[in-house]
Design an enzyme around this catalytic site. Sequence first.
Site, PDB file in Angstrom:
ATOM      1  N   ASP A  57      38.050  28.872  46.889  1.00  0.00           N
ATOM      2  CA  ASP A  57      39.264  29.670  47.148  1.00  0.00           C
ATOM      3  C   ASP A  57      38.896  30.938  47.896  1.00  0.00           C
ATOM      4  OD1 ASP A  57      42.275  30.205  46.229  1.00  0.00           O
ATOM      5  OD2 ASP A  57      41.156  32.080  46.082  1.00  0.00           O
ATOM      6  N   TYR A  99      39.592  38.326  52.556  1.00  0.00           N
ATOM      7  CA  TYR A  99      38.295  38.504  51.870  1.00  0.00           C
ATOM      8  C   TYR A  99      37.161  38.701  52.880  1.00  0.00           C
ATOM      9  CZ  TYR A  99      40.837  36.413  47.866  1.00  0.00           C
ATOM     10  OH  TYR A  99      41.752  36.122  46.887  1.00  0.00           O
ATOM     11  N   LYS A 157      44.090  31.946  52.774  1.00  0.00           N
ATOM     12  CA  LYS A 157      45.391  32.627  52.633  1.00  0.00           C
ATOM     13  C   LYS A 157      45.650  33.505  53.846  1.00  0.00           C
ATOM     14  CE  LYS A 157      44.152  33.035  47.732  1.00  0.00           C
ATOM     15  NZ  LYS A 157      42.723  33.404  47.735  1.00  0.00           N
ATOM     16  N   HIS A 183      49.638  35.022  51.059  1.00  0.00           N
ATOM     17  CA  HIS A 183      48.868  35.745  50.043  1.00  0.00           C
ATOM     18  C   HIS A 183      49.768  36.570  49.104  1.00  0.00           C
ATOM     19  CE1 HIS A 183      44.508  37.337  49.495  1.00  0.00           C
ATOM     20  NE2 HIS A 183      45.142  37.317  48.344  1.00  0.00           N
ATOM     21  N   LEU A 240      39.394  35.394  34.314  1.00  0.00           N
ATOM     22  CA  LEU A 240      38.584  35.989  33.240  1.00  0.00           C
ATOM     23  C   LEU A 240      39.002  37.447  33.010  1.00  0.00           C
ATOM     24  CD1 LEU A 240      35.085  34.691  34.512  1.00  0.00           C
ATOM     25  CD2 LEU A 240      36.526  33.642  32.751  1.00  0.00           C
ATOM     26  N   ILE A 282      40.176  29.555  39.123  1.00  0.00           N
ATOM     27  CA  ILE A 282      39.181  29.843  40.166  1.00  0.00           C
ATOM     28  C   ILE A 282      38.305  31.037  39.786  1.00  0.00           C
ATOM     29  CG2 ILE A 282      40.307  28.773  42.170  1.00  0.00           C
ATOM     30  CD1 ILE A 282      41.799  31.438  42.631  1.00  0.00           C
ATOM     31  N   LYS A 295      35.413  33.701  39.524  1.00  0.00           N
ATOM     32  CA  LYS A 295      34.518  34.217  40.565  1.00  0.00           C
ATOM     33  C   LYS A 295      33.188  34.634  39.955  1.00  0.00           C
ATOM     34  CE  LYS A 295      32.938  37.999  43.037  1.00  0.00           C
ATOM     35  NZ  LYS A 295      32.459  39.345  42.665  1.00  0.00           N
ATOM     36  N   SER A 296      32.107  34.302  40.622  1.00  0.00           N
ATOM     37  CA  SER A 296      30.806  34.891  40.324  1.00  0.00           C
ATOM     38  C   SER A 296      29.937  34.719  41.562  1.00  0.00           C
ATOM     39  CB  SER A 296      30.150  34.215  39.111  1.00  0.00           C
ATOM     40  OG  SER A 296      28.873  34.777  38.901  1.00  0.00           O
ATOM     41  N   VAL A 297      28.975  35.603  41.743  1.00  0.00           N
ATOM     42  CA  VAL A 297      27.990  35.412  42.815  1.00  0.00           C
ATOM     43  C   VAL A 297      26.610  35.134  42.201  1.00  0.00           C
ATOM     44  CG1 VAL A 297      29.205  36.815  44.525  1.00  0.00           C
ATOM     45  CG2 VAL A 297      27.577  37.916  42.958  1.00  0.00           C
ATOM     46  N   ARG A 346      25.672  32.057  36.336  1.00  0.00           N
ATOM     47  CA  ARG A 346      27.065  32.142  35.861  1.00  0.00           C
ATOM     48  C   ARG A 346      27.954  31.123  36.563  1.00  0.00           C
ATOM     49  NH1 ARG A 346      28.353  38.624  35.543  1.00  0.00           N
ATOM     50  NH2 ARG A 346      27.425  38.972  33.474  1.00  0.00           N
ATOM     51  N   ASN A 372      30.054  28.547  34.397  1.00  0.00           N
ATOM     52  CA  ASN A 372      31.515  28.469  34.495  1.00  0.00           C
ATOM     53  C   ASN A 372      32.013  27.069  34.827  1.00  0.00           C
ATOM     54  OD1 ASN A 372      31.465  31.180  33.984  1.00  0.00           O
ATOM     55  ND2 ASN A 372      31.967  31.834  36.060  1.00  0.00           N
TER      56      ASN A 372
HETATM   57  P1  NAD Z   1      37.612  36.792  37.528  1.00  0.00           P
HETATM   58  O1  NAD Z   1      38.641  36.905  36.469  1.00  0.00           O
HETATM   59  O2  NAD Z   1      37.233  35.459  38.033  1.00  0.00           O
HETATM   60  O3  NAD Z   1      36.336  37.586  37.029  1.00  0.00           O
HETATM   61  C1  NAD Z   1      35.184  37.662  37.807  1.00  0.00           C
HETATM   62  C2  NAD Z   1      34.188  38.607  37.148  1.00  0.00           C
HETATM   63  O4  NAD Z   1      33.913  38.171  35.820  1.00  0.00           O
HETATM   64  C3  NAD Z   1      32.840  38.567  37.874  1.00  0.00           C
HETATM   65  O5  NAD Z   1      32.818  39.496  38.932  1.00  0.00           O
HETATM   66  C4  NAD Z   1      31.871  38.929  36.763  1.00  0.00           C
HETATM   67  O6  NAD Z   1      31.857  40.310  36.594  1.00  0.00           O
HETATM   68  C5  NAD Z   1      32.525  38.307  35.544  1.00  0.00           C
HETATM   69  N1  NAD Z   1      31.993  36.964  35.222  1.00  0.00           N
HETATM   70  C6  NAD Z   1      32.166  35.794  35.911  1.00  0.00           C
HETATM   71  N2  NAD Z   1      31.565  34.775  35.268  1.00  0.00           N
HETATM   72  C7  NAD Z   1      30.993  35.301  34.173  1.00  0.00           C
HETATM   73  C8  NAD Z   1      30.233  34.745  33.119  1.00  0.00           C
HETATM   74  N3  NAD Z   1      29.951  33.440  33.071  1.00  0.00           N
HETATM   75  N4  NAD Z   1      29.797  35.577  32.147  1.00  0.00           N
HETATM   76  C9  NAD Z   1      30.082  36.895  32.164  1.00  0.00           C
HETATM   77  N5  NAD Z   1      30.810  37.492  33.131  1.00  0.00           N
HETATM   78  C10 NAD Z   1      31.266  36.694  34.130  1.00  0.00           C
HETATM   79  O7  NAD Z   1      38.083  37.769  38.733  1.00  0.00           O
HETATM   80  P2  NAD Z   1      38.579  37.705  40.224  1.00  0.00           P
HETATM   81  O8  NAD Z   1      37.477  37.603  41.184  1.00  0.00           O
HETATM   82  O9  NAD Z   1      39.510  38.860  40.329  1.00  0.00           O
HETATM   83  O10 NAD Z   1      39.474  36.393  40.320  1.00  0.00           O
HETATM   84  C11 NAD Z   1      38.952  35.131  40.666  1.00  0.00           C
HETATM   85  C12 NAD Z   1      39.445  34.674  42.011  1.00  0.00           C
HETATM   86  O11 NAD Z   1      40.874  34.698  42.067  1.00  0.00           O
HETATM   87  C13 NAD Z   1      39.051  35.588  43.181  1.00  0.00           C
HETATM   88  O12 NAD Z   1      37.694  35.475  43.528  1.00  0.00           O
HETATM   89  C14 NAD Z   1      40.016  35.099  44.232  1.00  0.00           C
HETATM   90  O13 NAD Z   1      39.552  33.878  44.783  1.00  0.00           O
HETATM   91  C15 NAD Z   1      41.277  34.907  43.413  1.00  0.00           C
HETATM   92  N6  NAD Z   1      42.170  36.089  43.471  1.00  0.00           N
HETATM   93  C16 NAD Z   1      43.355  35.934  44.128  1.00  0.00           C
HETATM   94  C17 NAD Z   1      44.245  36.994  44.207  1.00  0.00           C
HETATM   95  C18 NAD Z   1      45.538  36.806  44.921  1.00  0.00           C
HETATM   96  O14 NAD Z   1      46.238  37.794  45.171  1.00  0.00           O
HETATM   97  N7  NAD Z   1      45.892  35.595  45.267  1.00  0.00           N
HETATM   98  C19 NAD Z   1      43.938  38.242  43.611  1.00  0.00           C
HETATM   99  C20 NAD Z   1      42.714  38.361  42.934  1.00  0.00           C
HETATM  100  C21 NAD Z   1      41.861  37.263  42.843  1.00  0.00           C
END
Ligand code: NAD
Length: 276
Positions: free
Chosen positions: A46, A51, A76, A109, A191, A229, A231-233, A237, A241
């Site tokens: 995603d 981004y 998006k 978006h 998350l 969806i 997110k992690s880099v 993790r 996930n």
């Molecule tokens: P998320 O809720 O997925 O949280 C990500 C954060 O959680 C990471 O940066 C890390 O700090 C932590 N994390 C991830 N895996 C973990 C693990 N196994 N253990 C411990 N900590 C962990 O947050 P996000 O990135 O805001 O949302 C996910 C995705 O949603 C985004 O990457 C994007 O693709 C999408 N998104 C879309 C919109 C929109 O307006 N459509 C807005 C925000 C996000």
Amino acid sequence: MAQQPIITFHDGHSIPQVGLGVWQTPQEIAAPTVRAAIAAGYRHIDTASGYDNEEGVGEGIRSSGLDRKDIFVTTKLRNTDQGYDATMRAFEGSLRKLGMEYVDLYLIHWPSPHRGLYRETWKAFVKIREEGRARSIGVSNFYPDHLEQIIGDTGVVPVINQIELHPDFQQQAAQEAHKKLNIATESWSPLGQGKLIANPAIGEIARKHGKTPAQVIIRWHIDSGLVVIPKSVTPSRIEENFKVFDFKLDAADMAAIAKLDDKSARMGPDPYTANF
Ligand code: NAD
């Protein structure tokens, strides 16, 4: 590994229920991050024009060893590109950056009501889908009244609405509205941007199942019928996930998580007033 679940849209196409979110994943690390996810089993990425990592995402997919057709790619439209002609140009730009001939899913978006352009934008989306350059089209951050407008104009129902949704912000009203229209619901910030990992109720369920809090939260989205969806880099993790297909939450777990819902727990902007 148990088989990963999919959700079938009303247009007949299917989306893997768990994908990798790449918001705030810098261009330089997007390719290795996407490769790590594909190696871990993910088949859904995603991204978004906003981004600024579509090139890296495309490169990660091309260098993964899998065929393009085996990966579900969402991107998006940037808010500043709304409007019929601007959308057409922006979509070309996204395809070029991704290095792809089509995307699986293209989303508006945000409705950005202050621009007054989302209805015209949806007409461009319908055209893009007719041309086959987006297999499916949907929206993000739309309220039911925004959905009504675009459906009323075109008769074309978005396949999905990607909205902020996490265990303490469950968006039941939106989920119900989507069900009535046959629109899938996708959870962003599933998350709670990491904040829910430390929640004691989630921790207790995680201990009971021998899983991590992140795995319990992702499983909750799956068992709630949502596309999710996280997110992690961090490769470990990213793997963690995705290891969520060998257990299920029971009724007591679901009831405990239902209690976390708090209508004031929104983390991002309210789509009615977001003025970007
Ligand atoms: P998320 O809720 O997925 O949280 C990500 C954060 O959680 C990471 O940066 C890390 O700090 C932590 N994390 C991830 N895996 C973990 C693990 N196994 N253990 C411990 N900590 C962990 O947050 P996000 O990135 O805001 O949302 C996910 C995705 O949603 C985004 O990457 C994007 O693709 C999408 N998104 C879309 C919109 C929109 O307006 N459509 C807005 C925000 C996000």
